[in-house]
Design an enzyme around this catalytic site. Structure first.
Site, PDB file in Angstrom:
ATOM      1  N   LYS A   1     -60.106  55.930  67.382  1.00 10.39           N
ATOM      2  CA  LYS A   1     -60.932  56.587  66.359  1.00 10.39           C
ATOM      3  C   LYS A   1     -60.319  56.378  64.971  1.00 10.39           C
ATOM      4  CE  LYS A   1     -58.522  60.940  67.310  1.00 10.39           C
ATOM      5  NZ  LYS A   1     -58.586  62.223  68.026  1.00 10.39           N
TER       6      LYS A   1
ATOM      7  N   TYR B   1     -45.970  60.319  34.240  1.00 10.89           N
ATOM      8  CA  TYR B   1     -46.786  61.442  33.774  1.00 10.89           C
ATOM      9  C   TYR B   1     -45.961  62.732  33.752  1.00 10.89           C
ATOM     10  CZ  TYR B   1     -51.199  58.853  34.154  1.00 10.89           C
ATOM     11  OH  TYR B   1     -52.224  57.966  33.966  1.00 10.89           O
TER      12      TYR B   1
HETATM   13  C1  LIG Z   1     -57.475  62.231  68.868  1.00 14.20           C
HETATM   14  C2  LIG Z   1     -57.606  62.648  70.261  1.00 14.20           C
HETATM   15  C3  LIG Z   1     -56.744  62.132  71.242  1.00 14.20           C
HETATM   16  C4  LIG Z   1     -55.524  61.288  70.893  1.00 14.20           C
HETATM   17  O1  LIG Z   1     -54.536  62.169  70.408  1.00 14.20           O
HETATM   18  P1  LIG Z   1     -53.090  61.668  69.968  1.00 14.20           P
HETATM   19  O2  LIG Z   1     -52.362  62.931  69.664  1.00 14.20           O
HETATM   20  O3  LIG Z   1     -53.276  60.835  68.759  1.00 14.20           O
HETATM   21  O4  LIG Z   1     -52.519  60.909  71.104  1.00 14.20           O
HETATM   22  C5  LIG Z   1     -57.004  62.445  72.569  1.00 14.20           C
HETATM   23  N1  LIG Z   1     -58.035  63.261  72.900  1.00 14.20           N
HETATM   24  C6  LIG Z   1     -58.856  63.817  71.975  1.00 14.20           C
HETATM   25  C7  LIG Z   1     -59.945  64.717  72.405  1.00 14.20           C
HETATM   26  C8  LIG Z   1     -58.665  63.537  70.632  1.00 14.20           C
HETATM   27  O5  LIG Z   1     -59.464  64.092  69.712  1.00 14.20           O
END
Ligand SMILES: *Cc1c(COP(=O)(O)O)cnc(C)c1O
Length: 412
Positions: free
Chosen positions: A61, A281
């Protein structure tokens, strides 16, 4: 104040030569982000080995945690990964284009009304976390004849997405009746990175009970950190994200993963300033000696957060210049960051060279500490202005050409 002379200027329109540890980069690039796909694959294999016999999926994702969802998914797929998780349908579309039709793609972010067609069109599966969603999905499947399947997400204590355990119990008769179209039952851990947090055991118990009622349906609980909580957390499929990208899934212990991302940015000017001069700045950083400052072409608009600035009272982040750590001087601005290089050999660097913001010992997790955040946010904030280079991972994604067919034996 005077600008330091530039010993050799770099011809335009050429690649920087790889001298003095300077990676080849387009002459126009403000910085270079290198994503090591082989390291991602090595991390995936390590997680897979840790979780065996469970299947190891890949969470890609947010554009593969900022590393490029298509490139990452293709590399993982070539390594044998068969199940992918994304947050949105648009992300699923990008991943679908990169992986074989046999790979399963789950969309974690909730099933929106009237989107069944979009799922069927690219053959991906919604992660259903509410009985209304399930009813709408069922109507869509009945009307269209689509049987691509879906996951059921059950909340076991995070109170984010997912139906309650009681609601999930209501689905059990349908599981027992068969032909239910549910390909995965899952929940998500809220505190998996803390080994001794009692919430882990509570969520495990709740999930084990409800998942056992979904007989024959593969179950999934563990994210990256959850994999390291022990075999009882691994169920049938594990869902690592951050650990694939080199973030430490066990922050209470050494990082078992390989670093994946290296970030370099170009020195656009070197200047000498007097004791008492201020930088940047607000003039929040004052030179305590005659000082050499390198101005680097990365700033908060590139994901190099302003929170890592320094001032006369507080040290900020560090960058590696010519193999040595040097402190940031003053406020990080939108496009530029000043670095105090006084301690370097005068000839160690010149205009046009790259400095290292992530890599050479500076980890994503260290930078996150300076930014006041977590590695996840560092990666997903990585800027769009850097040139991107992918290393390894069978980066073209082209399968090897099949061997030419044996000519049929000539009959006599
Ligand atoms: C993002 C996510 C993961 C992966 O989590 P990590 O901590 O990055 O390994 C797994 N399951 C769900 C439902 C998520 O939203």
């Amino acid at each position: 104040m005077n600008v330091a002379p530039d010993p050799k200027s770099i011809p335009q329109g050429t690649l920087l030569s790889p001298e003095a540890g300077q990676a080849a980069a387009p002459a126009t690039a403000t910085g270079v982000l290198t994503v090591d796909l082989d390291a991602i694959v090595a991390n995936w294999r390590k997680l897979e080995k840790t979780a065996v016999p469970a299947e190891c999926a890949g969470v890609v994702k947010a554009d593969g945690y900022g590393c490029g969802a298509e490139q990452v998914a293709r590399a993982l797929s070539n390594a044998g990964c068969k199940t992918f998780f994304v947050a949105t349908l648009d992300e699923a579309r990008a991943v679908r284009a990169a992986v074989p039709t046999t790979a399963a793609i789950y969309v974690l972010g909730g099933f929106f009304q009237n989107t069944g067609d979009a799922y069927a069109k690219i053959d991906c599966k919604p992660v259903i976390g509410d009985l209304n969603e399930l009813a709408e999905w069922d109507v869509f499947c009945r009307r269209s004849g689509w049987s691509g399947g879906s996951a059921i997400h059950i909340d076991t204590g995070m109170n984010r997405l997912g139906m309650t355990v009681t609601e999930a119990q209501g689905i059990v008769p349908r599981i027992n009746a068969g032909d239910h179209g549910i390909t995965l039952v899952m929940s998500h851990l809220a505190s998996a990175e803390l080994l001794n947090n009692p919430a882990n055991a509570r969520q495990l118990t709740a999930f084990r009970e409800i998942a056992s009622l979904f007989s024959g349906v593969p179950a999934s609980l563990a994210n990256s950190s959850g994999i390291f909580l022990g075999a009882q957390f691994q169920f049938d499929i594990v869902r690592p994200g951050c650990a694939l990208y080199g973030i430490n899934p066990t922050p209470e212990a050494d990082n078992p993963m390989q670093p994946v991302v290296e970030l370099k940015a170009r020195i656009v000017q070197i200047r000498n300033i007097e004791r008492g001069d201020t930088v940047g700045y607000g003039g929040t950083w004052t030179a305590r000696r005659p000082t050499r400052i390198a101005i680097v072409a990365a700033g908060y608009a590139d994901g190099y957060f302003r929170a890592a600035s320094s001032n006369d009272g507080t040290r900020g982040a560090e960058v590696v210049v010519a193999g040595r750590r040097c402190p940031i001087a003053g406020r990080i601005s939108m496009d530029l960051t000043a670095v105090d290089i006084t301690d370097l050999d005068r000839n160690a660097v010149r205009r046009g060279h790259m400095v290292t913001l992530i890599g050479e010992g500076i980890t994503v997790d260290e930078l996150a500490h300076h930014f006041g955040t977590i590695g996840y946010e560092v990666l997903t904030s990585l800027g769009r202005r850097y040139a991107r280079i992918y290393k390894g991972g069978n980066a073209t994604g082209e399968p090897p050409a099949p061997p030419p067919a044996e000519p049929a034996a000539a009959s006599t």
